[in-house]
Scaffold this motif. Sequence first.
Motif, mmCIF file in Angstrom:
data_model
loop_
_atom_site.group_PDB
_atom_site.id
_atom_site.type_symbol
_atom_site.label_atom_id
_atom_site.label_comp_id
_atom_site.label_asym_id
_atom_site.label_seq_id
_atom_site.Cartn_x
_atom_site.Cartn_y
_atom_site.Cartn_z
ATOM 1 N N VAL A 40 44.544 18.229 -7.592
ATOM 2 C CA VAL A 40 44.158 17.294 -6.471
ATOM 3 C C VAL A 40 44.739 15.997 -6.402
ATOM 4 N N ARG A 41 44.915 15.287 -7.378
ATOM 5 C CA ARG A 41 45.294 14.056 -7.668
ATOM 6 C C ARG A 41 46.867 13.976 -7.130
ATOM 7 N N PHE A 44 46.657 15.329 -3.173
ATOM 8 C CA PHE A 44 46.588 14.252 -2.404
ATOM 9 C C PHE A 44 46.608 12.930 -2.803
ATOM 10 N N GLY A 47 44.535 10.058 -1.506
ATOM 11 C CA GLY A 47 43.034 10.317 -1.595
ATOM 12 C C GLY A 47 42.123 9.262 -2.394
ATOM 13 N N ASP A 48 40.826 9.523 -2.314
ATOM 14 C CA ASP A 48 40.106 8.844 -3.363
ATOM 15 C C ASP A 48 39.068 9.589 -4.046
ATOM 16 N N ALA A 50 36.183 10.305 -4.136
ATOM 17 C CA ALA A 50 35.224 11.207 -3.429
ATOM 18 C C ALA A 50 36.032 12.430 -3.136
ATOM 19 N N LEU A 51 37.386 12.294 -2.414
ATOM 20 C CA LEU A 51 38.054 13.602 -2.141
ATOM 21 C C LEU A 51 38.470 14.453 -3.226
ATOM 22 N N TRP A 52 38.867 13.783 -4.424
ATOM 23 C CA TRP A 52 39.302 14.387 -5.500
ATOM 24 C C TRP A 52 38.010 15.214 -6.206
ATOM 25 N N SER A 54 35.273 16.191 -4.792
ATOM 26 C CA SER A 54 35.104 17.601 -4.049
ATOM 27 C C SER A 54 35.990 18.395 -4.067
ATOM 28 N N SER A 55 37.312 18.136 -4.202
ATOM 29 C CA SER A 55 38.105 19.111 -3.993
ATOM 30 C C SER A 55 38.608 20.015 -5.215
#
Length: 207
Positions: A40-41, A44, A47-48, A50-52, A54-55
Amino acid sequence: MESSDSDGIPPVWFTVPDGFHPLPIAATPDERAALADGFVRELFPNGDDALWASSAPYYARMGELVGSCGLEYSALGLFARDEGGVAHCAFHVGAVESGHPSVEAAATGIREVLVRDETNDVRWLDLPCGPAVSCITLREFTVPAELAADGQDTRLRTGQIQVHVPFPTGPYVAVFALDTAATDYWGEFCDMTAAVLRTVSFDPPQE
């Protein structure tokens, strides 16, 4: 360079271009979680945390699912278009058991089965690693109005490239498959798949 070697299946090596993001296929939940975090990193990069956070569980579950289907490699391909937006595809590699006496016999048998469907574009390929058979299929679907963003019936065209490559090192056939709904990018995906296939090898890569 990617390699598959599990459940007694001999390894096969191939190279994919930049833009392919491998899903986290691994044997244990901890390994999948670690791979999903890196996935995910990479997927995205802007991203931050929180996004990483949750994904990552979603993609870890996807990795578990595709691994349970017998796939040795699975990736999302995301490519920027010159006119804006992103062309996307899914790319998978698996292996199926085959009691073939030779790679030529296996490829001949596969071709004879695939040509029975008139919607298939089936071709014999002579790859650097040996004979193979490609099968290209284009399909068109109607997305009902209630599921479409604009509230109208929408035509959706999809394409699949599937290539069967018999192992010379064991009784298996490698299956490479690319699926996409971005058929306006079809030529580029065909060229990309052809480039990957030219790198397929059943011998360890030279340093």
